[in-house]
Design a protein around this motif. Structure first.
Motif, short mmCIF file in Angstrom:
data_model
loop_
_atom_site.label_atom_id
_atom_site.label_comp_id
_atom_site.label_asym_id
_atom_site.label_seq_id
_atom_site.Cartn_x
_atom_site.Cartn_y
_atom_site.Cartn_z
N PRO A 139 -8.74 -2.14 -1.54
CA PRO A 139 -8.06 -1.21 -0.63
C PRO A 139 -8.93 -0.78 0.55
O PRO A 139 -10.15 -0.65 0.45
N GLU B 200 -3.14 3.64 2.85
CA GLU B 200 -3.97 2.75 2.05
C GLU B 200 -3.30 1.38 2.07
O GLU B 200 -2.08 1.28 1.96
N TYR C 251 -8.60 2.10 4.04
CA TYR C 251 -7.96 3.38 4.30
C TYR C 251 -7.92 3.68 5.80
O TYR C 251 -8.73 3.19 6.58
N ARG D 129 -13.53 5.57 2.37
CA ARG D 129 -12.49 6.58 2.64
C ARG D 129 -12.91 7.57 3.72
O ARG D 129 -12.17 8.49 4.04
N GLY E 154 0.83 -1.20 0.00
CA GLY E 154 0.00 0.00 0.00
C GLY E 154 0.86 1.24 0.00
O GLY E 154 1.90 1.29 -0.67
N GLU F 269 -8.00 9.32 -2.73
CA GLU F 269 -8.23 8.09 -3.51
C GLU F 269 -6.94 7.53 -4.06
O GLU F 269 -6.78 6.31 -4.21
N TYR G 107 -0.56 7.67 -3.21
CA TYR G 107 0.19 7.11 -2.09
C TYR G 107 1.57 6.63 -2.53
O TYR G 107 1.75 6.14 -3.66
#
Length: 349
Positions: free
Chosen positions: A308, A303, A310, A336, A259, A274, A277
């Motif tokens: 995924p 993430e 968060y 998120r 991640g 979104e 990262y």
């Protein structure tokens, strides 16, 4: 001595006296230093302009709130005059305050509780008052005396940001928080409405870190326990001496396996980005680093996983010892949304 000789002697003495007087007058005019007239303001140039190569003798600056001392500001003369008459004049200033409370969308918030307190010469040393905002979010405090005013706003169902001015000075135009009341330009305060939060996995862990760079992983979905399958990994090479030197070499890495992280400085980090990262972040602190520091404190969105999920973390790593601290909030649903469904007041380091 006959009359003729006496007349000649008196004439010679008179001529000598006149010569001495002329010499003295000439000498004193050469030695006198011209003095500029004393005035409270900078002199105004005459119609005949001074050549640009000649520097002005008196600056025309103005003292800026919180800025360097500017002696040419004429207001200092008034301050010195007040000091001679009343050493406590700064605590006798008239206090009038005009404020307005808005939400995160710049909309007025009626019914907001406003608590005001100000320092003064009362027996208690301060006074207090409370009010609420009107339908347009306005409020005011009138006809008080003192010096420092503090204003705090709050309302049920809203977060109150810490990063806004709440202290106002009425006497010191040189102070950074100097305030001049203007009913047409009220001081603005912002509060943020609490939205529908979610059931986040949250907590704080304070692990002892190996000093040799051995990585340690934490499972943020299961109480932050140590686990080889954890979502967050920290490794550090830190000082091992009981009494470390003032400056020493150290380094650290923060990794989200599979991640990534995004640093933030938001006071209300309630929505994770979104994308954008990066897998890891590193910190290298050699003794010659210009920004060397003994510890790091950072806040990140994270993430991880597939699909995924968060979260957000606040990390502190101490290079002078084998200590770390991690506060975390993770949404296991995959949303998120990182606002907790509690009354927790969140702040970012």
């Amino acid at each position: 001595m006959n009359k003729r000789n006496l007349l000649l002697v008196l004439l010679g003495v008179g001529v000598a006296a006149i010569a001495v007087l002329c010499w003295w007058l000439r000498s004193s005019s050469l030695l006198r230093v011209p003095q500029a007239p004393v005035t409270a303001e900078a002199p105004v140039a005459s119609p005949t302009s001074t050549p640009s190569s000649v520097a002005q003798a008196v600056p025309t600056g103005r003292q800026m709130p919180g800025g360097a001392y500017e002696p040419s500001d004429p207001r200092w003369k008034d301050v010195h005059a007040k000091d001679l008459v009343d050493q406590a004049w700064e605590w006798r200033m008239p206090i009038n305050f005009f404020g307005r409370v808005l939400d995160e969308n710049e909309q007025p918030v009626p019914g907001t509780k406003v608590e005001l307190s100000w320092t003064n010469l009362s027996q208690a040393g301060s006074s207090e008052a409370q009010t609420t905002t009107d339908a347009q979010g306005f409020f005011s405090l009138l006809n008080r005396t003192g010096r420092h005013l503090q204003v705090r706003v709050s309302k049920d169902g809203y977060y109150t940001p810490k990063r806004q001015q709440i202290s106002f000075d009425y006497a010191g135009f040189w102070e950074a928080n100097y305030y001049q009341p203007d009913p047409h330009n009220p001081a603005l305060f912002h509060i943020r409405k609490k939205n529908q939060g979610e059931a986040l996995r949250s907590g704080e862990i304070r692990p002892a870190m190996p000093a040799d760079g051995t990585p340690v992983r934490f499972d943020l979905l299961n109480g932050g326990r140590l686990s080889p399958d954890g979502q967050l990994e920290i490794a550090a090479v830190t000082n091992t001496e009981k009494y470390p030197p003032k400056i020493f070499n150290w380094r650290a890495t923060i990794l989200v396996p599979g991640g990534g992280l995004i640093e933030h400085n938001a006071e209300f980090p309630f929505e994770a980005p979104e994308d954008g990262y990066q897998p890891s972040v590193g910190f290298d602190m050699p003794t010659n680093a210009p920004d060397w520091k003994p510890l790091i404190e950072k806040s990140y969105f994270i993430e991880f996983g597939s699909p995924p999920r968060y979260g957000r973390i606040q990390v502190q790593i101490n290079g002078g010892s084998q200590k770390a601290s991690v506060r975390y909030w993770v949404n296991p649903s995959g949303s998120r949304n990182l606002e907790a469904n509690s009354n927790e007041q969140v702040s970012s380091r």
